[in-house]
Scaffold this active site. Structure first.
Site, short mmCIF file in Angstrom:
data_model
loop_
_atom_site.label_atom_id
_atom_site.label_comp_id
_atom_site.label_asym_id
_atom_site.label_seq_id
_atom_site.Cartn_x
_atom_site.Cartn_y
_atom_site.Cartn_z
CD1 TRP A 21 -2.58 2.01 0.40
CD2 TRP A 21 -2.34 1.63 2.83
NE1 TRP A 21 -2.26 3.55 1.21
CE2 TRP A 21 -3.06 3.06 2.42
CE3 TRP A 21 -2.03 1.30 3.91
CZ2 TRP A 21 -3.59 3.61 2.84
CZ3 TRP A 21 -3.35 2.43 4.98
CH2 TRP A 21 -3.17 3.65 4.44
CD GLN A 27 7.50 3.86 4.15
OE1 GLN A 27 6.55 3.35 4.04
NE2 GLN A 27 7.51 5.29 5.41
CE1 TYR A 54 -4.02 0.20 -1.63
CE2 TYR A 54 -2.34 -1.45 -2.02
CZ TYR A 54 -3.63 -1.17 -1.33
OH TYR A 54 -3.77 -1.81 -0.22
CB SER A 158 -12.21 -3.30 -0.27
OG SER A 158 -10.29 -3.32 0.80
CD GLN A 184 -7.45 -5.79 1.15
OE1 GLN A 184 -6.30 -4.57 1.76
NE2 GLN A 184 -7.32 -7.06 1.17
N GLY A 290 2.42 -5.23 6.37
CA GLY A 290 3.36 -3.76 5.37
C GLY A 290 5.39 -3.88 6.14
CD GLN A 296 9.13 -2.37 8.84
OE1 GLN A 296 9.71 -1.58 8.35
NE2 GLN A 296 7.57 -2.11 9.06
CD GLU A 299 11.88 -8.94 15.79
OE1 GLU A 299 11.05 -9.79 16.53
OE2 GLU A 299 13.13 -9.91 14.67
#
Length: 331
Positions: A21, A27, A54, A158, A184, A290, A296, A299
């Protein structure tokens, strides 16, 4: 990895999935996107979530390039798109015929998503929001036609209400069409009503599957906002001021600080506690992760290890801290 049927369908979806997303095309760069998807796939994630809106369609282009390069067997993964908002390529210019759930846009958006993702069909195709301007019959027929053409395997919704989902099923039954398989909704420790109360009956009746998004409440439930607002975070992205103001309420931050301490007592972390809490709910088919960094994602994939720690006593303590248990109707 654990797998679960998506609603009443026979499709086995990984309990943790991967979405793009706010990351792909925004990013993170293409190289990071590739490594993130590879980590996800190598750890058993089989569902990759996307949408026309997106990054104005760029997110699907990035994912499509990765899928092409990885050359994974097409029958080994599930990929989705969503239709409603339109894809503007980041230009901010959407014409009236380029949005909504009318037959023209639903059909054309599907073809465009297939091109961007570089696949022959979509496993899952979501109506990204309800469309008050289009008769529900038109949308259900359009989705049914796409399934008949082999361009879509399952369709869903959604952020629709239970009433709207039931209405779609009634139309499907009336005309002997294929109804929606999944919804969703947002679901996390801070946003609970829809998944836990509103949909409670339709899990049993129509067998609704759920592909829940924002399990960490856009980062609030990681604890990283406990001591201020760090730079380069998701809630700092332009256009997400509405989300930032809603989630960073003082009341929420107090709860997260308490839960962060409780997570330490359990021998885990706040993000893993929040993810495990979502996985604990049997009505959740898959939890969409995400991530913008490899470590990240790696983990967060450990969340399954925390689920056994969520005993009845632990869940009661979490509930006492959250103080937001939805009120169930008396039936």
């Amino acid at each position: 990895m654990e797998y679960k049927r998506l609603g009443k369908s026979g499709l086995q979806v990984s309990r943790l999935s991967f979405g793009s997303w706010l990351t792909f095309g925004k990013q993170v760069g293409d190289t990071t996107a590739e490594s993130l998807m590879k980590i996800a796939y190598d750890n058993g994630i089989n569902f990759f979530d996307n949408a026309e809106a997106y990054a104005g369609g760029k997110s699907e282009e990035v994912m499509g390039e990765v899928l092409k390069k990885m050359n994974w067997r097409r029958d080994s993964y599930i990929v989705s798109s969503k239709v409603f908002f339109g894809a503007d390529g980041g230009k901010g210019d959407i014409k009236p015929t380029q949005k909504g759930l009318n037959r023209k846009h639903v059909i054309e958006a599907c073809d465009q998503a297939l091109q961007r993702l570089q696949v022959d069909y979509l496993d899952l195709y979501f109506c990204h929001r309800p469309d008050k301007e289009t008769p529900i019959e038109e949308t259900v027929w359009s989705m049914h036609n796409l399934i008949q053409q082999g361009k879509v395997l399952y369709w869903g919704t959604s952020e629709w209400s239970a009433q709207e989902i039931i209405e779609a099923h009634m139309v499907a039954k009336q005309y002997n069409l294929i109804g929606p398989t999944m919804e969703q909704p947002q679901y996390n420790m801070l946003v609970r009503d829809k998944v836990e109360v509103e949909f409670k009956q339709i899990y049993k009746t129509v067998g609704l599957g759920t592909t829940t998004w924002s399990p960490l409440a856009s980062g609030i439930l990681t604890g990283k906002y406990n001591d201020g607002f760090p730079k380069d975070t998701r809630l700092g992205i332009e256009g997400l001021e509405w989300l930032k103001d809603r989630l960073l309420a003082e009341e929420n931050l107090k709860k997260v600080k308490k839960l962060t301490e409780f997570a330490k007592e359990l021998g885990t972390t706040m993000p893993l506690l929040a993810l495990a809490w979502c996985l604990k709910n049997e009505d959740v088919s898959t939890v969409i992760l995400g991530a913008s960094k490899n470590e990240q994602l790696t983990e967060n994939l450990k969340a399954f290890e925390v689920v056994p720690l969520l005993t009845e006593e632990v869940m009661e303590k979490i509930e006492a801290t959250l103080e937001n248990a939805p009120v169930h109707p008396p039936f």
